[in-house]
Design a protein around this motif. Sequence first.
Motif, short mmCIF file in Angstrom:
data_model
loop_
_atom_site.label_atom_id
_atom_site.label_comp_id
_atom_site.label_asym_id
_atom_site.label_seq_id
_atom_site.Cartn_x
_atom_site.Cartn_y
_atom_site.Cartn_z
N ARG A 99 0.65 -6.24 0.64
CA ARG A 99 2.14 -5.56 0.71
C ARG A 99 2.36 -4.51 1.26
NH1 ARG A 99 5.16 -9.05 -3.21
NH2 ARG A 99 4.01 -10.67 -3.70
N LEU A 100 3.45 -4.37 1.60
CA LEU A 100 3.94 -2.87 1.99
C LEU A 100 5.04 -2.46 1.30
CD1 LEU A 100 3.67 -2.76 6.23
CD2 LEU A 100 2.12 -1.58 4.34
N ASP A 101 5.33 -1.15 1.04
CA ASP A 101 6.54 -0.82 0.44
C ASP A 101 7.79 -1.19 1.10
OD1 ASP A 101 5.02 0.34 -1.44
OD2 ASP A 101 5.21 2.36 -0.66
N ALA A 102 9.03 -1.24 0.46
CA ALA A 102 10.30 -1.50 1.27
C ALA A 102 10.36 -0.66 2.62
CB ALA A 102 11.33 -1.85 0.57
N ASP A 103 10.04 0.64 2.48
CA ASP A 103 10.42 1.79 3.48
C ASP A 103 9.03 1.84 4.34
OD1 ASP A 103 8.71 3.04 1.66
OD2 ASP A 103 9.88 4.69 1.31
N THR A 104 8.08 1.17 4.07
CA THR A 104 6.78 1.34 4.90
C THR A 104 7.03 0.23 6.20
OG1 THR A 104 5.62 1.74 3.22
CG2 THR A 104 4.29 1.12 5.27
N THR A 105 6.65 0.60 7.37
CA THR A 105 6.92 -0.24 8.65
C THR A 105 5.44 -0.64 9.01
OG1 THR A 105 6.86 1.57 10.16
CG2 THR A 105 8.82 1.11 9.52
N TYR A 182 -1.41 0.59 -5.78
CA TYR A 182 0.15 0.82 -6.05
C TYR A 182 0.59 2.19 -5.39
CZ TYR A 182 4.74 0.69 -7.96
OH TYR A 182 5.91 0.72 -8.12
N HIS A 183 1.45 2.04 -4.14
CA HIS A 183 1.97 3.22 -3.58
C HIS A 183 0.83 4.24 -3.26
CE1 HIS A 183 5.81 1.94 -4.31
NE2 HIS A 183 5.95 2.67 -5.49
N GLN A 184 -0.52 3.62 -2.88
CA GLN A 184 -1.64 4.55 -2.84
C GLN A 184 -1.43 5.72 -1.64
OE1 GLN A 184 -5.29 2.16 -2.36
NE2 GLN A 184 -6.18 4.03 -1.56
N VAL A 185 -0.98 5.30 -0.55
CA VAL A 185 -1.07 6.69 0.30
C VAL A 185 -0.02 7.69 -0.29
CG1 VAL A 185 -0.45 7.25 2.79
CG2 VAL A 185 -1.75 5.17 2.38
N LYS A 186 1.25 7.17 -0.62
CA LYS A 186 2.02 8.04 -0.97
C LYS A 186 1.58 9.00 -2.36
CE LYS A 186 5.94 5.36 0.32
NZ LYS A 186 6.93 4.32 0.04
N ARG A 187 1.01 7.95 -3.01
CA ARG A 187 0.30 8.97 -4.17
C ARG A 187 -0.82 9.77 -3.92
NH1 ARG A 187 -1.62 4.44 -7.50
NH2 ARG A 187 -1.91 5.74 -9.31
N ALA A 198 7.25 9.44 6.23
CA ALA A 198 7.21 8.01 7.08
C ALA A 198 5.97 7.56 6.98
CB ALA A 198 7.47 8.31 8.42
N LEU A 199 5.85 6.14 7.03
CA LEU A 199 4.51 5.36 6.66
C LEU A 199 4.58 4.17 7.58
CD1 LEU A 199 1.99 5.54 5.37
CD2 LEU A 199 3.17 4.58 3.37
N HIS A 200 3.62 4.07 8.41
CA HIS A 200 3.63 2.78 9.23
C HIS A 200 2.11 2.55 9.26
CE1 HIS A 200 4.50 0.68 13.08
NE2 HIS A 200 3.11 0.93 13.51
#
Length: 230
Positions: A99-105, A182-187, A198-200
């Motif tokens: 999965r991707l977070d809602a704001d991730t593209t 969970y939210h790995q990159v952001k964390r 921004a995350l893509h």
Amino acid sequence: MRLDQFISSSSPLSRKEARRAIHAGRAEVDGEVWKDTGKHIPAGAEVVLDGTPLTVKGERYLMLNKPAGVVSATRDSEHPTALDLLPAELTKDLHIAGRLDADTTGLLLLTTDGKWSHRVTSPRVDCPKTYRVGLNTPITDSAIEELETGILLHNDPKPMKPAQVKVVEPQLIELTISEGRYHQVKRMLAAVGNHVEALHRQSIGAISLDPKLEAGGYRELTEQEIASIR
Ligand code: URA
């Protein structure tokens, strides 16, 4: 294969709807109407539903360029989902592999093949995922070193596996990780004192997001892409 099973695996109908269609006389096998839902179809027979010949489809494997605001779920009462972006006839039994977070593209893989998606997401299988990450402050050398060594995230008992960082611009990096917490990159970026703006997702293993796909666009994976996940 049973007639009801054949119809539900080769048309948009569920097994229950297939049974109703058969009882209603809408199914023909080699030119004869069959009303017995459990009767086995002889090899090579032609099955027709509502006048249209059916063929059993195999597993489906798709990539979608997920836009922001779309949730990585098969159903959601409030927001559009990844499945809402696909034609209805492709969505049956489809699930999301990572999965991707809602704001991730970016790159989202969808399939009907549970074993294949397990290989994409299992922490025991080393399947690298590369993200383009926009940051709110320039990345520092010490942050890169920490990310590449394997940082310990808040509330996680185990340190992350080492990531790979490629600096594109001071506030834009490409980060490759092989887990999917969970939210790995952001964390991870928060743990080194930065913040993801921004995350893509660009790639999963050897499968890269097709540059021809606009946001919301999809295509089937090639045989080679499917086989690359092992
Ligand atoms: N890491 C995140 O924080 N979010 C995603 O959507 C994917 C990876």
